[in-house]
Design an enzyme around this catalytic site. Structure first.
Site, mmCIF file in Angstrom:
data_model
loop_
_atom_site.group_PDB
_atom_site.id
_atom_site.type_symbol
_atom_site.label_atom_id
_atom_site.label_comp_id
_atom_site.label_asym_id
_atom_site.label_seq_id
_atom_site.Cartn_x
_atom_site.Cartn_y
_atom_site.Cartn_z
ATOM 1 N N GLY B 11 0.688 -1.181 -0.065
ATOM 2 C CA GLY B 11 -0.006 -0.087 -0.075
ATOM 3 C C GLY B 11 0.861 1.408 0.016
ATOM 4 C CG ASP B 138 -0.619 -1.158 8.520
ATOM 5 O OD1 ASP B 138 -1.502 -0.120 8.060
ATOM 6 O OD2 ASP B 138 -0.830 -2.007 7.863
ATOM 7 C CG MET B 193 -6.911 2.432 6.197
ATOM 8 S SD MET B 193 -5.810 3.043 4.794
ATOM 9 C CE MET B 193 -6.588 2.433 3.186
ATOM 10 N N GLY B 194 -5.142 0.217 9.278
ATOM 11 C CA GLY B 194 -4.173 -0.319 10.273
ATOM 12 C C GLY B 194 -4.390 -1.957 10.345
ATOM 13 N NE ARG B 195 -2.079 -4.823 6.979
ATOM 14 C CZ ARG B 195 -1.284 -5.113 6.413
ATOM 15 N NH1 ARG B 195 -1.183 -5.582 5.369
ATOM 16 N NH2 ARG B 195 -0.137 -4.512 6.616
ATOM 17 N NE ARG B 312 -23.599 11.655 9.402
ATOM 18 C CZ ARG B 312 -24.294 12.698 9.251
ATOM 19 N NH1 ARG B 312 -24.809 13.708 9.732
ATOM 20 N NH2 ARG B 312 -24.440 13.056 7.730
#
Lengths: 437, 437
Positions: B11, B138, B193-195, B312
């Site tokens: 990525g 990450d 993100m960041g798994r 939301r």
């Protein structure tokens, strides 16, 4: 001397605080005004008599409004005034606090409310001047497209230029991402705001007026209103065409495109709250593209893409209307001046008007600030012009570009673009091992 | 004189082009280098012999890399070299094109590949220097937290500082949104993100080190790895506590938090591709909060929130790693210097090393560029330190803040904040009509 109340309604924009600042700056110059109050959380603050003393705030804080996105300073709400009792309460609070000026910054519903407040005040012999200030990101406040290429009532709403600039820059950056990642993630789907109205997704085209990026723009107005499966099939076909030609594709899709039941919750105006739906269009679309509905015996999804890799989705959400770094300077200045002009209308003694933006027809961008009766605005409706949707239904026309381009302000970022100079091949053809499967 | 190849893997980040620029600038100063080639779409470009001639590009384009986010210039890929045949092909291509230097910019897997290429080259008597350049958002390349408060092997990865700055600014802006909208939308959930690794969501705290914003930070490492229902209940309880105290709440949740089956697709490294999952954590969470699983006979969802209004969600997605306006200047400079240093290592004749960042212990931020064997990196694993998760499991400790703060660069935006000076009430209590229901 009378006091003034300012209230905000509905969803925030990146520049709504500039309209607030415009009103405050102009009122501060007048000897007709004693104190300026802000209704805390929109009209709810009036009903609950929660009025922030803006005149007591430091001038530094007023100046900082210029650089503060969204509407968190005095707040907004989605409360719809439906009953006479609420209307009467507004008048009661205004009387007790010697309010002579009421500024209401919002969309069409808010102009309707401001108009009702004005009518009741007259009936109750309260000297009250009600003035509207337009604000939406959807750009739906105003009238239809006219023969001269401008929109009636309000050419464009303060707030729209910034969300448009935000999306245009998003697409330029997404293009770098898609160019980087397409061997594994050939399709990037971005779900954007605007409910059932296409002005926001249309702005994606401003990133690339020359149409070099493999970009599909899916407006709610362009596709079927009920045949969700037909819509999914149609988009898939268009995506695969881009994949065939470019190996990659960016899809911008309006949140209100019909792709199946989203399980939508509604706000008190009855407007669908796409941000709180059980499902979203971008998720439904990538699930269809990735074929998660067609799993084999091993549970593996059977992709509908004609190339290797997956479709991924994202949803910038409220960030579209609150990124201070992507504010359009044109939009920001206009939001301020619309606020200033609203104060000038009110101070001149005219009641029941909205401050608005009128655009001069022709190739050179020129606007004037103008006024229009609240009643006219409340009964206006703007849709994305059908004639601005391209024949292939997945893009917009140059007329849209010409209309929208000036609203997003200065030049967009320019990124490195290497020339396609390849080293001459010296080896045999080779298919990477993992690609033979 | 030999030629050099640069390839990127995995990525992109907002600043990876700066590492590319660093390598190019430094190699251009050396007489050992003939031509510089870029592998088009990462290692795939080597396998397929698609090499972009970087030496033939204009200097303006090289300079523009500084301001170009993501990795679209020469591209990246998620292709994992698993077979000896692919490795042999790399050597074949390098031999034919007289490649003496191979730079591989990526994460841990890429360092493993670079190491394997280096080993095979030695066996094949190819004079090849393989040099790694770290890059992740990450922040998982490197070793564990050490007693002196710095991380082993690579203190932090170029790319992380910018995604951290991006999220910190996102939270400040989200706070303005939440302050504006909480009467209808009291809960804003942002999936990041960041798994399975918590460094990215943790960075939300940098927006507000003083903990004034009603913010929950949900790291994958903090919650149960299998009890998704327990996790949902736990978060709901924490959200309702914030709603009780503040009337509103912002939730930042890592995409890898266990909240139920996401239907995740995997890339060729076997890494889960959260961006292409059938469902997402932020959607599952708001559905639970809004009670869409508990509908009454009219089909109305039964909210689990203790206040009026809805939760939301949004998902900034790849935009987290490609917004040029939110790049950390510190990160950008370090990404450049890590590239420069990688070139210096290679030109000095040392093989099989990765350019890295070592941090000096202590309160003042000071780093040095260093080198570490590829083999060490390939076998390192970094997790978010358990001791940096706060006792209540929904925040991070000050030790994290102290470590991360210098990485995000200059001051964050400052927004207007009115003092809570209210006008004295003069009317009776009033409950707005719609709120009586």
């Amino acid at each position: 001397m009378k006091n003034a109340v300012i209230a905000q309604s509905g969803g925030p924009t990146s520049v709504i605080n500039n309209s607030l600042r415009g009103v405050i700056d102009e009122l501060n110059l007048s000897k007709k005004i004693n104190k300026i109050y802000g209704a805390k959380m929109g009209i709810l603050g009036v009903l609950k008599e929660e009025l922030v003393d803006i005149s007591a705030q430091g001038s530094h804080q007023i100046a900082l409004l210029a650089e503060t996105p969204s509407a968190g300073t005095i707040g907004s709400c989605r409360y719809k005034i439906k009953s006479d009792e609420d209307l009467a309460r507004i008048i009661e609070v205004f009387k007790k606090h010697e309010i002579g000026y009421f500024f209401y910054c919002g969309g069409g519903d808010s102009m309707d409310t401001a108009n009702k407040v004005s009518k009741l005040a007259q009936k109750e012999n309260l000297e009250l001047i009600c003035t509207g200030i337009p604000k939406t990101i959807d750009n739906d406040v105003g009238g239809p497209l006219q023969a001269d290429g401008t929109f009636a009532v309000c050419d464009h709403n303060p707030g729209y230029g910034s969300v448009a600039r935000n999306l245009a820059i998003n697409i330029l950056e997404a293009n770098e991402e898609n160019k980087a990642s397409y061997t594994s993630d050939p399709v990037l789907v971005i779900g954007v705001m605007g409910r059932k109205i296409g002005f926001i997704p249309a702005a994606a085209r401003l990133a690339d007026p020359g149409k070099k990026i493999p970009l599909l723009i899916i407006l709610p107005e362009a596709l079927s209103k009920d045949d969700y499966l037909g819509n999914l099939e149609f988009i898939t076909e268009k995506v695969n065409k881009k994949l065939k030609d470019f190996g990659r594709c960016i899809v911008v899709i309006g949140e209100g495109v019909e792709l199946g039941d989203l399980g939508i919750l509604k706000d008190s105006f009855g407007h669908p709250q796409f941000s709180a739906s059980e499902r979203t269009v971008e998720q439904l679309l990538i699930n269809y593209l990735n074929g998660t509905d067609k799993k084999d015996e091993k549970g593996q999804a059977q992709s509908r893409l004609i190339v290797r890799g997956i479709a991924r989705s994202e949803r910038p959400g409220t960030r579209q209307r609150r990124e201070i770094a992507y504010v359009s300077e044109v939009d920001k200045e206009e939001a301020y001046q619309v606020g200033v002009y609203a104060a000038q209308i009110a101070l001149s003694g005219e009641n029941g008007l909205m401050s608005t933006i009128t655009r001069k027809p022709g190739g050179i961008y020129k606007i004037t600030y103008d006024k229009v009766p609240l009643e006219v605005v409340a009964n206006s409706e703007r849709k994305f012009p059908q004639e601005w949707i391209s024949a292939d239904k997945v893009d917009v026309t140059d007329d849209f570009i010409n209309w929208a381009q000036p609203l997003i302000g200065g030049p967009l970022p320019c990124f490195a673009q290497f020339e396609e100079i390849y080293v001459s091949k010296k080896c045999r053809e080779y298919v990477p091992v993992e690609y033979r499967k």
